[in-house]
Design an enzyme around this catalytic site. Structure first.
Site, PDB file in Angstrom:
ATOM      1  CG  ASP A   1      43.714  47.090 116.755  1.00 39.74           C
ATOM      2  OD1 ASP A   1      43.030  46.889 117.771  1.00 39.74           O
ATOM      3  OD2 ASP A   1      43.370  47.870 115.847  1.00 39.74           O
TER       4      ASP A   1
ATOM      5  CB  SER B   1      41.692  45.042 115.118  1.00 40.27           C
ATOM      6  OG  SER B   1      43.066  44.803 114.985  1.00 40.27           O
TER       7      SER B   1
ATOM      8  NE  ARG C   1      51.025  45.096 109.317  1.00 42.12           N
ATOM      9  CZ  ARG C   1      52.037  45.502 110.076  1.00 42.12           C
ATOM     10  NH1 ARG C   1      53.181  45.823 109.530  1.00 42.12           N
ATOM     11  NH2 ARG C   1      51.896  45.604 111.385  1.00 42.12           N
TER      12      ARG C   1
END
Length: 820
Positions: free
Chosen positions: A560, A507, A443
Site C-alpha cells: 500500500d 499491505s 476494496r
C-alpha cells in the site's frame, strides 16, 4: 477530608500582615491547630514598589519560621491575598486593582504568586512551595467549611468587603467543565462602578470617593466597608457643623482632618458618644451626642442593609441552584425579610481567612502530589530532541543493514525490493482491476486510465468487510473470501467474465522475486490466517480464482505504501517517498540500484518497501519503550515483533492509552479508583476515540460523553487527564514517525549528493488524515531533524488502490516494450 500535615499561610490585605503555621490532623475528628504572628504593614511598604512589598512579606515569613524553628523544613504555603485578582490556576493570580489604601507600584496586571516566589528564593534559609493563592473571603469560607460542611458562602465585612460562594460549574462560562462546583470570588466591592448605585449614593459618598486613592472605583465597598465609614461620618458631621446644627457651628481640627474619625470611633459612639467626641476634641452638648449617635447608627445600618441585600442576592442564586443552605444575627433581620425561603446561619470565622488558605493549600498539596504521579506516568512519552535524533540515527543504520547482502537476512528493517522501477509517463491507458487488502476492510476497484491531452484516471470501487474468523482462519478461506468479493464486484459493475489486468495491493511484508511474485514474510495488523507465511500470495490468489472458474491477469503485487507513492507520483513527479500512517505504519522510497546489494544491476532506481514496522525488534529502541508498550506487545498476536509499528500506528495507540488509564485508576488518580468492566476489555479504546478526544473543538462535556459511550463514568477532572494521556501517546507516535522519515529524506539527500533536497512525500492513512495533531507534529519533527531537506507532504486522496492500477499500467507498458 483526607488532607493532613503541616502548612504555612500568609495573609496580606489590611493594616496588619499575618504569618501562620497550621497543623491539620487526619485523626477521624477533622481537627487542626494553628499558631500565628502579626506584623505591621508600614505606609512606605503599601505605597512603595512591588519588590519592596514582597521582600517585606518574605522577611516577615522568615522571622516567623525562625521563631517556630521551621526554617529547615520544606513546607507548602497558602497565600491569602485580599485584593481583586484574575486567577487562571489555583497557584496563579494577576492583580486587577489595588483596594484598601494599597497603592504598590509595578504589581497591577502581574502574577503576585510569581512575585512572592521570587522574593522567597532570595532567602536561602527557607524552602517553601507556594501551592495556592486565595482571597480572604474564600479563606474565610474554607475555614468555617472545615467545621461546618453547610458553609457555602464566605463574607468579609471589615477594612474591605467582599463575598464568595459555591457556584454550579455548569453556570460558569469562563471555565471549562460542567460537573460539580467552584468557589466564585464575587469582588462585589466594584458593584456600582457602572452607575447602578447612583440613585443610592449621597453627596457624602461622592465627596469621599473623590478624596480616595481610586476615585470612581470600588463604590459599593466605599458605602459599606469599615475603611470608609468613619470618613463618611466625618463628612456628615462637618456639613452639619457648618450649617450650625452641631457643636455651636464651631468647625474643629478633628472635623477638618481626613480619616480622623475611624470605624472604631463609630462603633464606640453608639454606646459612649460623649467620651469619644471629647477624645476627638469636639466637646459636645447632650443634644450633639444624640445627633452624632443618630448619624453613626444611620451610616452603620445603611452599610448592614446594603450588605444584606447583596448577600440576599447570592442566597437567592444558591436557592435557584436547588441547594438547601443553613446559616442564624446582626444582618439576620434584613436577610430574613429579603430571602424568607432561606434559613440562614452566620458562623463566625474564629481563626480568620488564613486557616482557610492553609486548608486550600492542603487540598492543593494533595492535588500536586497526584499531579506528580500523573507526570511520572507520562514522562517516558515525552521525547527530547536528542532522543529523537538518536532514533533517527538508529533508523538510518537499520536501513543500511537491510540493503546489504550480508546483513539483510538478520535486519529488522527488511528493505524489500518491489521491482517497481518506473513511474507513469502519461502514455498509460486502459481498464484495470485493483485489489486493496491491508486492514479489516478490503476494496475492489475498476480503474480507467486515459492518456494524451485528456489524461485522467476514473475509479469505481466497492468496500467489503473481512470478518475476524476469516482474518484468523485458514489461508484458503481468506483468499476464497477475497475472490468471492471480486466476483460480486465484477457482477455489480456489469463486467463479469472480462479478463482485465489486475494489480494487488497487499499491505503486509512480502519478499518479492519479481513484480508479480510476493512471498509473505509475516502477518501484521491482527491477521493470523494459517498456511500463508512463506507462501507466494499471488499464487494463492490465482489458485482461489481457478477454484471459482474465472480468469484474471495478475500483473503486479504491491505494498500500500508503494501504491500511495505512485498515486501521488502521477500528480507530482517529485514524489519519491510513500508513507502510510493509519492502522499500520510503513514507508517506501526510490533507492538507487547501486545501493541495493540483494538485487542485480547498478543502473536506475527501484522502489524499496522498508517495512520499518519491525524497527526495534532487535532491542535497539528498548530505552524508549515503556511498560505500557511492553504490555500491549505481550497481549498482541505477534508478540516481540513490529515494535516500532506498535508505538506509531493506529491499531495500537488506543490500547496503549487503555493500559495507562488502568494504571492511573489503580493509583486512585482516575475514575474514583474503580476499574470498570469496559476498561478491562482489550481493544475497547479505539484510535478514533483519540482523534475525537484530542479535537480542539471538543469541550470537556463532549469528552465525557465519549467516555460514557465506552462505559467509563468520568468527572470533568477525569476527562482532562484522559485528554492529556491521549495527547502524550499520539504526540510520541507522530514524533517517532517523523524521526524515521527524517532518516529516509536525509538518505535521499545524500544519495543525490546535494546540500539541499526538495522532495515530496505521498501520504495515506486515517491517523494522518483524521487525527487533529498527528500530521502537524510529524511535519515539525521532520523539519527539526532534517533541516537541509525541504519536504512537501501530499495527501493521497484516492488511496493505494489507484496506485496499484497505475503500477499495473506501467508494468504492462514496460512488458509490451520488452516484447517488441
Amino acid at each position: 477530608m483526607s488532607q493532613k500535615g503541616d502548612f504555612l499561610a500568609v495573609d496580606l490585605g489590611g493594616s496588619q500582615f499575618r504569618a501562620l503555621e497550621v497543623k491539620v490532623f487526619n485523626d477521624g475528628k477533622q481537627s487542626s491547630q494553628l499558631e500565628s504572628k502579626f506584623y505591621p504593614t508600614p505606609k512606605e511598604v503599601i505605597q512603595g514598589s512591588g519588590t519592596e512589598l514582597f521582600s517585606y512579606v518574605a522577611d516577615c515569613l522568615l522571622d516567623f519560621m525562625e521563631s517556630k524553628n521551621l526554617q529547615h523544613k520544606k513546607l507548602p504555603l497558602g497565600f491569602t491575598f485580599s485584593f481583586p485578582c484574575k486567577q487562571t490556576k489555583l497557584e496563579e493570580g494577576a492583580l486587577l486593582a489595588w483596594t484598601k489604601h494599597f497603592k504598590v507600584r509595578g504589581v497591577q496586571g502581574t502574577d503576585v504568586v510569581s512575585s512572592l516566589r521570587k522574593a522567597l528564593q532570595k532567602h536561602k534559609d527557607i524552602d517553601v512551595d507556594v501551592l495556592a493563592m486565595v482571597n480572604d473571603t474564600v479563606g474565610t469560607m474554607m475555614t468555617c467549611g472545615y467545621d461546618d460542611p453547610h458553609c457555602e458562602v464566605g463574607l468579609i465585612i471589615g477594612t474591605g468587603t467582599n463575598a464568595c460562594y459555591m457556584e454550579e460549574m455548569r453556570h460558569i462560562d469562563l471555565v471549562e467543565g460542567d460537573e460539580g462546583r467552584m468557589c466564585i470570588n464575587t469582588e462585589w466591592g466594584a458593584f456600582g462602578d457602572d452607575g447602578a448605585l447612583d440613585d443610592l449614593r449621597t453627596e457624602f459618598d461622592r465627596e469621599l470617593d473623590l478624596g480616595s486613592l481610586n476615585p470612581g472605583k470600588q463604590l459599593f465597598e466605599k458605602m459599606i466597608s469599615s475603611l470608609y465609614l468613619g470618613e463618611l461620618v466625618r463628612l456628615i458631621l462637618l456639613k452639619m457643623t457648618k450649617e450650625g446644627l452641631l457643636f455651636n457651628g464651631k468647625v474643629s481640627t478633628a472635623l477638618l482632618t481626613k480619616d480622623k474619625i475611624e470605624m472604631k470611633h463609630v462603633c464606640a459612639m453608639e454606646n459612649n458618644t460623649k467620651e469619644i467626641l471629647t477624645e476627638l476634641n469636639l466637646f459636645p452638648s447632650e443634644e450633639d451626642c444624640i445627633a452624632v449617635q443618630h448619624v453613626c447608627t444611620i451610616v452603620s445600618f445603611r452599610s448592614a442593609n446594603l450588605c444584606a441585600a447583596a448577600l440576599a442576592a447570592i442566597l437567592t442564586r444558591l436557592r435557584e441552584n436547588k441547594k438547601v443552605l443553613r446559616y442564624p444575627k446582626r444582618l439576620h433581620k434584613v436577610v430574613r425579610r429579603l430571602v424568607p425561603n432561606c434559613d440562614v446561619r452566620f458562623l463566625l470565622s474564629q481563626s480568620g481567612s488564613s486557616k482557610g488558605a492553609a486548608m486550600v493549600t492542603a487540598v492543593a498539596y494533595r492535588l500536586a502530589a497526584q499531579r506528580k504521579q500523573i507526570d511520572a506516568v507520562l514522562a517516558p512519552f515525552l521525547l527530547s530532541l536528542d532522543t529523537l535524533r538518536e532514533v533517527k540515527n538508529k533508523m538510518r543504520a537499520e536501513l543500511e543493514y537491510g540493503l546489504k547482502r550480508e546483513t539483510q537476512a538478520s535486519a529488522t528493517v527488511k528493505m524489500l525490493p518491489t521491482y517497481v522501477c518506473g513511474t507513469p509517463d502519461g502514455t498509460e491507458s486502459g481498464k484495470f482491476l485493483a485489489l486493496d487488502l491491508g486492514g479489516t476492510n478490503f476494496r475492489v476497484l475498476l480503474v480507467k486510465i486515459r492518456s494524451g491531452r485528456r489524461r485522467s484516471v476514473q475509479m469505481y470501487n466497492k468496500i467489503f468487510a473481512i470478518p475476524l474468523e476469516i482474518m484468523q482462519g485458514t489461508g484458503e478461506e481468506l483468499f476464497d473470501h477475497i475472490v468471492q468479493c471480486i466476483a460480486d464486484f465484477l457482477e455489480y459493475m456489469g463486467i463479469k467474465g472480462a479478463r482485465l489486468p489486475l494489480g494487488f495491493t497487499f499491505s503486509f511484508p512480502c519478499r518479492q522475486a519479481s513484480i508479480d511474485k510476493g512471498t509473505l514474510v509475516g502477518w501484521t495488523k491482527g491477521f493470523k490466517a494459517t498456511d500463508c507465511e512463506g507462501e507466494d500470495v499471488v499464487d494463492m490468489l490465482r489458485e482461489a480464482i481457478r477454484r471459482r472458474n474465472f480468469d484474471l491477469d495478475i500483473v503486479a503485487v504491491v505494498n500500500d505504501t508503494v501504491g500511495t507513492m505512485m498515486t501521488c507520483g502521477y500528480e507530482d513527479p517529485n514524489c519519491e517517498i510513500g508513507l502510510i500512517a493509519g492502522t499500520g505504519s510503513n514507508v517506501c522510497y526510490m533507492e538507487d540500484m547501486k545501493n541495493i546489494e540483494i538485487v542485480e544491476g547498478n543502473e536506475g532506481k527501484m522502489c524499496i518497501n522498508t517495512e520499518w514496522g519491525g524497527f526495534g525488534d532487535n532491542g535497539c529502541i528498548d530505552n524508549i519503550r515503556t511498560k505500557y508498550d511492553k504490555q500491549v506487545d505481550e497481549g498482541s498476536l505477534n508478540a516481540g515483533k513490529q515494535r516500532y509499528e506498535k508505538m506509531t500506528s493506529g491499531m495500537y495507540l488506543g490500547e496503549i492509552v487503555r493500559q495507562i488509564l488502568i494504571d492511573l485508576t489503580k493509583q486512585g488518580l482516575l475514575f474514583r479508583g474503580q476499574i470498570s468492566e469496559s476498561l478491562r476489555k482489550r481493544g475497547i479504546f479505539e484510535t478514533k476515540f483519540l482523534s475525537q478526544i484530542e479535537s480542539d473543538r471538543l469541550a470537556l462535556l463532549q469528552v465525557r460523553r465519549i467516555l460514557q459511550q465506552l462505559g467509563l463514568d468520568s468527572t470533568c477532572e477525569d476527562s482532562i487527564i484522559v485528554k492529556e494521556v491521549c495527547g502524550a501517546v499520539s504526540r510520541r507516535a507522530a514524533q517517532l514517525c517523523g524521526a524515521g522519515l527524517a532518516a529516509i529524506v536525509e538518505k535521499k539527500r545524500e544519495n543525490r549528493g546535494v546540500e539541499h533536497l526538495q522532495i515530496t512525500v505521498g501520504v495515506d492513512g486515517t491517523l494522518y488524515k483524521l487525527h487533529p495533531h498527528f500530521s502537524r507534529v510529524l511535519q515539525e519533527t521532520v523539519r527539526e531533524l532534517a533541516p537541509q531537506c525541504d519536504v512537501t507532504f501530499m495527501l493521497s486522496e484516492d488511496g493505494s488502490g489507484k496506485g496499484a492500477a497505475l503500477i499495473t499500467a506501467v508494468a504492462k507498458r514496460l512488458h509490451n516494450i520488452g516484447r517488441k
